[in-house]
Design a protein around this motif. Structure first.
Motif, short mmCIF file in Angstrom:
data_model
loop_
_atom_site.label_atom_id
_atom_site.label_comp_id
_atom_site.label_asym_id
_atom_site.label_seq_id
_atom_site.Cartn_x
_atom_site.Cartn_y
_atom_site.Cartn_z
N ILE A 295 0.85 -1.19 0.00
CA ILE A 295 0.00 0.00 0.00
C ILE A 295 0.88 1.24 0.00
CG2 ILE A 295 -1.78 1.29 1.26
CD1 ILE A 295 -2.73 -1.33 2.43
N ASN B 277 0.59 5.44 0.43
CA ASN B 277 -0.25 6.56 0.86
C ASN B 277 0.28 7.86 0.25
OD1 ASN B 277 -1.92 4.99 2.63
ND2 ASN B 277 -0.21 4.93 4.06
N LYS C 94 -0.39 12.10 0.20
CA LYS C 94 -1.04 13.22 0.86
C LYS C 94 -0.61 14.51 0.19
CE LYS C 94 -2.31 14.80 5.48
NZ LYS C 94 -3.67 14.31 5.33
N THR D 273 -8.67 8.06 -4.84
CA THR D 273 -8.33 9.42 -4.45
C THR D 273 -9.51 10.08 -3.76
OG1 THR D 273 -9.00 10.25 -6.63
CG2 THR D 273 -6.66 9.73 -6.32
N ASN E 67 -6.02 13.26 -0.01
CA ASN E 67 -5.42 11.95 0.18
C ASN E 67 -5.67 11.03 -1.00
OD1 ASN E 67 -4.53 11.95 3.20
ND2 ASN E 67 -6.59 12.79 3.24
N ILE F 93 -4.85 6.58 -1.93
CA ILE F 93 -4.30 5.29 -1.54
C ILE F 93 -4.13 4.45 -2.80
CG2 ILE F 93 -4.62 3.20 -0.18
CD1 ILE F 93 -6.27 4.75 1.78
N TYR G 262 -3.09 0.60 -4.12
CA TYR G 262 -2.88 -0.80 -3.77
C TYR G 262 -2.15 -1.48 -4.93
CZ TYR G 262 -6.39 0.01 -0.14
OH TYR G 262 -7.07 0.50 0.93
N GLY H 173 2.91 2.17 2.96
CA GLY H 173 2.03 1.82 4.06
C GLY H 173 2.69 0.78 4.96
#
Length: 398
Positions: free
Chosen positions: A48, A50, A52, A86, A90, A92, A94, A130
């Motif tokens: 994962i 992340n 920001k 999205t 933020n 994420i 995968y 992550g």
């Protein structure tokens, strides 16, 4: 073949007993070392990422960061699927790898991509890996409650005390904080003051960044002792922030408080944590590292929480997977005991021979112990499915 095995076993009783003792010892070791968890890990190798980007919409994040990041990840070796989600500020990502891929090898490849993409990303954007955990790593939750402390105080205690303490527990990959308010220091400018003193927002930002800092000097030798020279400028309160000098006007320092108001405000949040409908609380989610013994990690986490004491703060456990693990183990113990009693009763009733019943009673737990040894050798963990299968197998053997 069976007759030959029985004949050789009778002729070599000492060797047979020695083999059984070694197998029992190894099986006992395997039972102690086999990872215990409640849920079987059926998830593929997954990493994962992340992202920001403060103050930006999902469209901007997708155009400026996610598009390049996902295309670079798709070109990574053994990558099977890349999915990105999205939201405001933020995102994420995968990355699903092929079955059998080592998770830490995959994380290294993803980290290389992040380093390359970060060079072209906006300055205010952060891209990071992550936790090194799987989809079932979420193993323990707790909530912090207090009668007198505010939610922002509880969140600070969680972020700077409980979180760091639990991250030091062996096997913990991440401790996520939920609920409460994260403190922000807000500077509200007065437009007329900016115009009066001919200041811009960039002037204020530069003054704040330069003045809110500690600077090191040199070492002065005095009476045989080294005295460290240091200029302390790091702000530790609202008054110190408000007292930062922006510029000098006619020999008089112009402070931030003369042109702006400084106060503590909560950071924007998109959710909250509530406990049993009794009001908001601050919570923590403990994520167990990949391939770790979830039961041992949870026990260590509970011991660490019990050792932390903060006045007027109570820790309430809201989710504990070890309870489910304990119930699964107790179910297997109960099944073994019940089957042993049934075998003893049936053999004694029909054969009236205690030694014959004793043979079966000894074979049952030894077979289960050897099963755990095989599970350890093949890298299988103990969970509800495997323990349930063993319990069913006991009935089939009987």
């Amino acid at each position: 073949m069976i007759e030959s095995i029985i004949e050789k076993s009778v002729k070599n009783k000492a060797l047979l007993l020695l083999t059984l003792l070694i197998a029992a010892f190894l099986s006992f070791w395997a039972i102690r070392q086999t990872p215990l968890d409640a849920l079987p890990d059926l998830t593929p190798p997954q990493v994962i990422v992340n992202v920001k980007y403060l103050g930006q919409s999902p469209k901007i994040i997708e155009d400026q960061i996610i598009y390049e990041l996902t295309n670079a990840l798709l070109a990574t070796a053994k990558t099977k699927t890349v999915r990105a989600f999205t939201s405001y500020e933020n995102a994420i990502v995968y990355i699903i790898f092929e079955e059998g891929t080592d998770l830490y090898w995959a994380r290294d490849r993803v980290n290389e991509v992040i380093q390359n993409v970060s060079k072209n990303a906006p300055k205010n954007a952060t891209i990071k890996l992550g936790p090194d955990a799987t989809g079932i790593g979420w193993a323990f939750e707790y909530a912090l409650t207090s009668k007198n402390r505010s939610l922002d105080d509880l969140r600070s205690i969680q972020d700077y005390l409980y979180r760091y303490a639990l991250l030091g527990v062996e096997g913990v990959s991440e401790v996520a904080s939920v609920g409460g308010f994260v403190k922000d220091y807000e500077v509200t400018l007065r437009q007329e003051a900016l115009y009066k003193y001919d200041l811009s927002i960039d002037d204020l930002m530069n003054a704040l960044s330069k003045n809110n800092n500690d600077l090191g000097g040199r070492v002065v030798l005095e009476n045989g002792f080294e005295q460290i020279v240091q200029a302390r400028g790091f702000a530790r309160s609202l008054d110190e922030i408000a007292g930062i000098t922006i510029k000098t006007v006619n020999g008089i320092p112009l402070k931030l408080s003369d042109i702006a108001d400084v106060r503590v405000v909560p950071t924007y949040r998109s959710g909250m944590a509530e406990l049993n409908g009794e009001g908001e609380v601050v919570g923590g989610v403990v994520v167990v590292r990949y391939k770790e013994n979830a039961y041992k990690v949870i026990q260590a986490v509970k011991e660490k929480l019990a050792s932390l004491h903060v006045n007027d703060v109570e820790v309430v456990t809201t989710y504990d997977r070890s309870d489910l693990i304990t119930k699964a183990i107790n179910n297997l113990k109960r099944a073994l005991l019940e089957e042993s009693i049934v075998v003893l009763a049936v053999v004694m009733l029909f054969l009236l021979h205690f030694r014959s019943a004793l043979v079966v009673i000894i074979v049952l737990p030894l077979t289960i112990a050897l099963t755990f040894l095989c599970m350890k050798l093949f890298g299988l963990e103990s969970n509800i499915m495997s323990l349930g299968g063993i319990a069913i197998a006991i009935g089939a053997m009987v």
